[in-house]
Design a protein around this motif. Structure first.
Motif, PDB file in Angstrom:
ATOM      1  N   ALA A 104       0.390  -1.567   0.147  1.00 36.92           N
ATOM      2  CA  ALA A 104      -0.107   0.225  -0.586  1.00 36.92           C
ATOM      3  C   ALA A 104       0.797   1.469  -0.370  1.00 36.92           C
ATOM      4  N   PHE A 105       1.787   1.445   0.465  1.00 36.94           N
ATOM      5  CA  PHE A 105       2.415   2.339   0.919  1.00 36.94           C
ATOM      6  C   PHE A 105       3.618   2.555  -0.501  1.00 36.94           C
ATOM      7  N   ILE A 106       3.662   1.734  -1.369  1.00 35.04           N
ATOM      8  CA  ILE A 106       4.414   2.448  -2.511  1.00 35.04           C
ATOM      9  C   ILE A 106       3.557   1.952  -3.677  1.00 35.04           C
ATOM     10  N   ALA A 107       2.161   1.741  -3.757  1.00 32.93           N
ATOM     11  CA  ALA A 107       1.437   1.737  -4.546  1.00 32.93           C
ATOM     12  C   ALA A 107       1.337   2.723  -5.888  1.00 32.93           C
ATOM     13  N   ASP A 108       1.272   3.842  -4.955  1.00 29.56           N
ATOM     14  CA  ASP A 108       1.076   4.851  -5.957  1.00 29.56           C
ATOM     15  C   ASP A 108       2.043   5.931  -6.486  1.00 29.56           C
ATOM     16  N   LYS A 109       3.355   5.396  -5.532  1.00 30.00           N
ATOM     17  CA  LYS A 109       4.453   5.831  -6.582  1.00 30.00           C
ATOM     18  C   LYS A 109       5.123   6.306  -7.582  1.00 30.00           C
ATOM     19  N   ASP A 110       5.981   7.234  -7.742  1.00 27.99           N
ATOM     20  CA  ASP A 110       6.189   6.717  -8.828  1.00 27.99           C
ATOM     21  C   ASP A 110       7.931   6.425  -8.598  1.00 27.99           C
ATOM     22  N   PHE A 111       8.130   6.500  -7.967  1.00 25.67           N
ATOM     23  CA  PHE A 111      10.082   6.096  -7.096  1.00 25.67           C
ATOM     24  C   PHE A 111       9.397   5.610  -6.324  1.00 25.67           C
ATOM     25  N   VAL A 112      10.604   4.521  -5.978  1.00 27.53           N
ATOM     26  CA  VAL A 112      11.163   4.343  -4.819  1.00 27.53           C
ATOM     27  C   VAL A 112      12.317   4.459  -4.421  1.00 27.53           C
ATOM     28  N   TYR A 113      12.480   4.347  -3.296  1.00 26.66           N
ATOM     29  CA  TYR A 113      14.541   4.692  -2.262  1.00 26.66           C
ATOM     30  C   TYR A 113      14.019   4.120  -1.334  1.00 26.66           C
ATOM     31  N   ILE A 114      15.042   2.657  -1.161  1.00 27.68           N
ATOM     32  CA  ILE A 114      15.364   2.035  -0.258  1.00 27.68           C
ATOM     33  C   ILE A 114      16.359   1.939   0.368  1.00 27.68           C
ATOM     34  N   SER A 115      16.509   2.438   1.430  1.00 22.01           N
ATOM     35  CA  SER A 115      18.325   2.539   2.313  1.00 22.01           C
ATOM     36  C   SER A 115      17.878   1.959   3.696  1.00 22.01           C
ATOM     37  N   CYS A 116      19.523   0.919   3.493  1.00 25.60           N
ATOM     38  CA  CYS A 116      19.085   0.344   5.281  1.00 25.60           C
ATOM     39  C   CYS A 116      20.281  -0.082   5.290  1.00 25.60           C
ATOM     40  N   CYS A 117      19.911   0.263   7.149  1.00 25.31           N
ATOM     41  CA  CYS A 117      21.248   1.106   8.206  1.00 25.31           C
ATOM     42  C   CYS A 117      21.832   0.035   8.213  1.00 25.31           C
ATOM     43  N   LEU A 118      22.585  -0.556   8.879  1.00 23.12           N
ATOM     44  CA  LEU A 118      22.301  -2.213   9.178  1.00 23.12           C
ATOM     45  C   LEU A 118      23.040  -1.895  11.221  1.00 23.12           C
ATOM     46  N   ASP A 119      22.472  -0.912  11.628  1.00 23.71           N
ATOM     47  CA  ASP A 119      22.612  -0.852  12.796  1.00 23.71           C
ATOM     48  C   ASP A 119      20.633  -1.138  12.984  1.00 23.71           C
ATOM     49  N   VAL A 120      20.133  -2.052  12.290  1.00 25.58           N
ATOM     50  CA  VAL A 120      19.023  -2.216  12.626  1.00 25.58           C
ATOM     51  C   VAL A 120      18.805  -3.303  13.054  1.00 25.58           C
ATOM     52  N   PHE A 121      20.248  -4.274  12.831  1.00 22.81           N
ATOM     53  CA  PHE A 121      20.095  -5.700  12.742  1.00 22.81           C
ATOM     54  C   PHE A 121      20.717  -5.909  14.694  1.00 22.81           C
ATOM     55  N   SER A 122      20.404  -7.240  15.117  1.00 24.71           N
ATOM     56  CA  SER A 122      21.235  -7.154  16.100  1.00 24.71           C
ATOM     57  C   SER A 122      22.544  -7.098  15.830  1.00 24.71           C
TER      58      SER A 122
END
Length: 329
Positions: free
Chosen positions: A242-260
């Motif tokens: 739903a978050f990306i459904a009507d979007k023209d572009f998707v920017y994905i960022s992954c900060c490695l401190d999200v992991f244990s």
């Protein structure tokens, strides 16, 4: 400052010379190119480019553990011996070199990164940006914004950040690794664009009340890390869709401190109660498989504190999964 890829990045890696069939590995396939020179013709159906951001000045300003400037080199080393099972005519990968932050001139480096990201996107090449501190996000978005502004007057950009933190810290004159998404929010406001921001893996104990209030003011959505432990990962597919459904572009960022810290000890701020890789990987694949135009970065790898190269290997396998998902499309 921009520099072409180092000559030794892809010279070392395992070679399975006695195997039959496709036993190629990344170091045998990646093509070094300089974005300052005329680029080779794109022969593959999908062309991707690794682009390093050698900076930890933003981490220093944010009072974190410095060392992330060496992250791009460590990620490349971890990628080198991973298998590369895709056909050359379908997926092509360039190593497009590095943007380096000289001294304390972070803003200049972020502007340089934005120019290179814009250049790649304008060519139809997917940037895979290797950090570096999470200040990479502000430079990365500058390039996305310039590219999208050429496509339409008011593009709709979905920003998904796998992170323990909002990275919405306030700032006055200079930003840090803790401010990039507030800088992005201000840029969207300046351009008259809506700010669509979702944080996945947020730690309640890692963000002040003021940050939660700022997130609410900006309409930021988030998923707490504990929710990903308590519910099935598939429960969150509809949220992403739903978050990306009507979007023209998707920017994905992954900060490695999200992991244990058990999985990612080599980061600027270790997470004692973070996620496992299998919390993030299905969601990342879901976003990529949606087939939307997108750009991707990995942030906060600090080789100085990386035990057994665990964090670099995790970053490399996340990148491998992104390419694998693209190859299936």
């Amino acid at each position: 400052m921009y520099g072409p890829p180092a000559s030794d990045y892809w010279k070392n890696g395992r070679i399975d010379q006695w195997e039959k069939g496709n036993s190629l590995r990344w170091h045998q396939v990646v093509v070094p190119v300089s974005l300052a020179d005329p680029l080779p013709a794109i022969a593959a159906h999908r062309q991707l480019a690794l682009l390093g951001f050698m900076s930890d000045e933003g981490v220093r300003r944010n009072l974190g553990r410095v060392g992330a400037a060496k992250g791009p080199k460590a990620i490349r080393a971890a990628l080198a011996s991973l298998p590369y099972p895709w056909e050359a005519e379908h997926i092509g990968i360039w190593d497009a070199g590095d943007v380096c932050c000289l001294g304390k001139f972070l803003e200049d480096a972020q502007e340089d990164l934005g120019e290179k990201v814009e250049q790649l996107l304008d060519m139809g090449v997917l940037p895979l940006v290797l950090g570096g501190g999470h200040e990479v996000a502000w430079g990365h978005f500058q390039g996305i914004a310039k590219h999208m502004a050429k496509q339409q007057s008011k593009p709709s950009i979905a920003i998904i950040n796998f992170d323990a933190h909002f990275d919405l810290r306030n700032y006055i004159d200079i930003g840090s690794s803790g401010t990039p998404f507030l800088q992005i929010a201000h840029e969207c406001e300046r351009r008259g664009w809506d700010f669509h921001y979702l944080v996945v893996g947020l730690q309640a104990a890692g963000n002040t009340r003021a940050l939660f209030e700022r997130a609410e003011e900006l309409g930021v959505r988030y998923v707490l890390a504990e929710a990903l432990y308590e519910q099935a990962i598939t429960d969150f597919y509809s949220l992403l869709d739903a978050f990306i459904a009507d979007k023209d572009f998707v920017y994905i960022s992954c900060c490695l401190d999200v992991f244990s810290g058990a999985f990612a000890p080599g980061v600027s701020a270790v997470n004692g109660m973070g996620l496992a890789p299998w919390h993030v990987l299905p969601l990342l694949r879901r976003l990529v498989a949606a087939g939307k135009p997108f750009s991707f970065d990995i942030a906060e790898l600090n080789p100085k504190y990386d035990i057994d190269g665990r964090t670099a290997k995790l970053a490399a396998q996340l990148l491998h999964a992104v390419v694998e998902t693209i190859a299936r499309q």
